[in-house]
Design an enzyme around this catalytic site. Structure first.
Site, PDB file in Angstrom:
ATOM      1  N   GLY A  66     -56.152  24.733  79.058  1.00 45.91           N
ATOM      2  CA  GLY A  66     -56.028  24.989  80.482  1.00 45.91           C
ATOM      3  C   GLY A  66     -55.663  23.757  81.280  1.00 45.91           C
ATOM      4  O   GLY A  66     -54.774  22.994  80.915  1.00 45.91           O
ATOM      5  N   SER A  67     -56.388  23.528  82.361  1.00 41.83           N
ATOM      6  CA  SER A  67     -55.995  22.591  83.406  1.00 41.83           C
ATOM      7  C   SER A  67     -55.979  21.132  82.973  1.00 41.83           C
ATOM      8  O   SER A  67     -56.828  20.672  82.208  1.00 41.83           O
ATOM      9  CB  SER A  67     -56.937  22.746  84.598  1.00 41.83           C
ATOM     10  OG  SER A  67     -56.630  21.811  85.600  1.00 41.83           O
TER      11      SER A  67
END
Length: 567
Positions: A66-67
């Site tokens: 993810g991020s």
């Protein structure tokens, strides 16, 4: 009965010693949106560690996902004394390791980071208590990095203290990646401008006060507030002022106040083959996959280091051979009439989940002629679940005119044939609200809305009336807002009742911008439907843009599964 003492040997990327209870999972974890930077609690409701606290533990996960902002969350935890005491991975993990490297280089705080072989990692998951001890290695970790005269000048402090610190961090990450040299980049997109806490602000202000100035064109990601409206929106002054100070620190260093998580919508977007350094997970995936530019999935803080020097490690997807697909996903026969716009985020979320750190190539999607907004939605959902920084779509993306182009000389690779019924589990995961719950807020624009999406929304809303009990909010970049305003779309959307927010995005928005009385949020973003429950404590519906507008008018969502899943 004495428990057997097992010893495992791995590679240490940050030195140190630690011991403590093991918190472990064989599923990757995104720290941004997955771990509370103030409490260390795992808040990703979809993760097996949900509800666990990382403070004082030895954390073992295969890696992050993810991020790119995971490095910022980890930095906050380490500086506040609420972080894990050591990190153990089963593969090289750049984002979280970078958070530790920054803590050590800039703030003199550190924890050991170790990578084990896959089999040893799996065995370790059964342990209760772990002791980590590392031997001192040189900073190059056994790799030799050839430095140019320019690199030596940065390293020796000839361009100031900020650039010197930046080069030290770059070289540590380059060594970890096994890069032999650094390369010039043409532009940088910074994700580290999001306020995760006092640590993120201290880091940026320290570089600025040390005389830091960007050396290549540099854009800024969404920040934590709408810079021009946060006071009117009721945001607490302590938070709003800190977020604004952080943005100012970066603009003081020469970065442009673009404040968008979709920099590929800007006129400055890179071209195919350009070597760039972008952070923000969805932007990285879009740049590599759709634009054909070359960038690693750069962690927060490494982005500004590269901007200050213009130099990046020559590794990962900067190298052509590393951009080949290693997983093939074959779709069934499709027609435009079969799907709506919810198909692309559902598919991206599913493919990201099965791809992990492998670059996938999708076969059979070209017949739908996906638009750039479709690819944006697919890529953001893919980036939410995968750690891989790109994908290919045969006949659509620039490096996959054919399947052979996407896989190169690999010859054979794992192939998965997708049955659209497999998307049912994704749809149920993203629709976490109970059926029948009224919709209080419709959130759109994660990633930021494009001009074409603004026009599409206006077309769907035209002639309809919004329910008084439902708020509708759209986030977009300043550039998109300007174009939409010139075209009369902003005024038209305001008449329907749409509130438009610039500079920030949904993963950074909380109360009171999200109404305090709101219980259930509906979105067309798989990314926000995934992170939102943990970030906001609200229940979530997911559906197409048309379904979102219908819910805004009716005040409820029928939670009807898209027909293409069981066609």
């Amino acid at each position: 009965m004495t428990q057997e003492k097992l010893i495992y040997h791995g590679t240490s990327y940050v030195q140190g010693s630690a011991s403590g209870p093991l918190v472990a999972s064989n599923l990757e974890l995104s720290f941004w949106g997955g771990v509370d930077p103030q409490t260390s609690e795992v808040i990703d409701h979809h993760h097996p560690l949900s509800g666990k606290h990382l403070k004082g533990s030895i954390l073992a996960i295969p890696g992050g996902r993810g991020s790119c902002s995971g490095s910022g969350v980890l930095l906050e935890l380490l500086l506040s004394g609420k972080g894990p005491k050591a990190l153990i991975f089963s593969r090289r993990e750049d984002i979280l390791t970078l958070g530790v490297v920054v803590a050590e280089e800039i703030f003199r705080k550190s924890i050991p980071v170790v990578v084990l072989e896959a089999q040893d990692f799996e065995e370790l998951l059964d342990a209760n208590y772990v002791i980590v001890t590392t031997k001192v290695l040189d900073t190059a970790l056994g790799y030799s990095i050839e430095l140019s005269d320019k690199d030596h000048a940065f390293l020796n402090g000839l361009h100031g203290q900020a650039a010197q610190a930046a080069m030290r961090i770059i070289l540590r990450m380059a060594a970890m990646e096994g890069a032999c040299e650094l390369i010039d980049v043409t532009q940088v997109h910074i994700d580290g401008c999001v306020y995760t806490g006092p640590g993120s602000l201290s880091f940026a202000e320290r570089l600025r006060d040390w005389g830091g100035k960007v050396s290549v064109p540099t854009t800024l990601n969404s920040i934590s507030v709408d810079q021009r409206r946060w006071r009117a929106q009721g945001v607490a002054s302590t938070f709003g002022e800190a977020a604004e100070k952080l943005a100012t620190a970066y603009t003081d260093m020469g970065a442009l106040p673009t404040f968008t998580c979709a920099p590929y919508l800007l006129s400055s977007a890179p071209k195919k083959g350009d070597q760039v350094a972008w952070a923000e997970s969805n932007a990285v995936v879009y740049a590599n996959s759709v634009l054909g530019a070359k960038t690693m999935k750069y962690p927060d803080f490494l982005d500004i280091c590269i901007a200050l020097t213009g130099r990046a490690p020559q590794g990962g997807l900067h190298i052509e051979s590393n951009r080949r697909a290693s997983l093939c996903v074959e779709l069934p026969a499709l027609r435009d009439a079969d799907v709506d716009d919810s198909f692309y985020p559902l598919l991206g979320y599913y493919v990201g989940g099965i791809a992990g750190n492998r670059i996938p190539v999708i076969v059979g999607l070209d017949v739908l002629h996906p638009l750039t907004d479709d690819l944006k939605a697919f890529g953001a959902a893919f980036a939410t679940m995968a750690s891989a920084p790109m994908f290919h779509i045969v006949g659509v993306t620039p490096e996959a005119a054919t399947l052979e182009d996407a896989i190169g000389e690999r010859g054979s690779l794992e192939s998965i044939r997708l049955d659209l019924r497999q998307l049912e589990s994704v749809w149920k995961t993203l629709n976490s609200a109970q059926n029948g719950s009224p919709v209080d807020l419709v959130s759109l624009g994660n990633p930021h809305f494009s001009f074409t999406e603004m026009r599409k929304l206006a077309d769907i809303c035209r002639g309809r009336k919004k329910h008084d009990g439902v708020a509708v909010m759209v986030t977009c970049g300043r550039a998109t807002y300007g174009l939409a305003s010139q075209a009369g779309l902003v005024e038209e959307l305001h008449q329907f009742g749409v509130q438009i927010i610039t500079d920030t995005c949904w993963c950074m928005i909380g109360e009171p911008v999200i109404p305090m009385a709101a219980i259930t949020i509906m979105t067309n973003s798989a990314k926000y439907a995934h992170y939102g429950p943990g970030l906001t404590g609200k229940r979530f519906y997911f559906g197409s843009l048309e379904s979102c507008v219908a819910a805004a008018c009716d005040g409820y969502y029928g939670k009807t599964m898209p027909g293409f899943i069981h066609r």
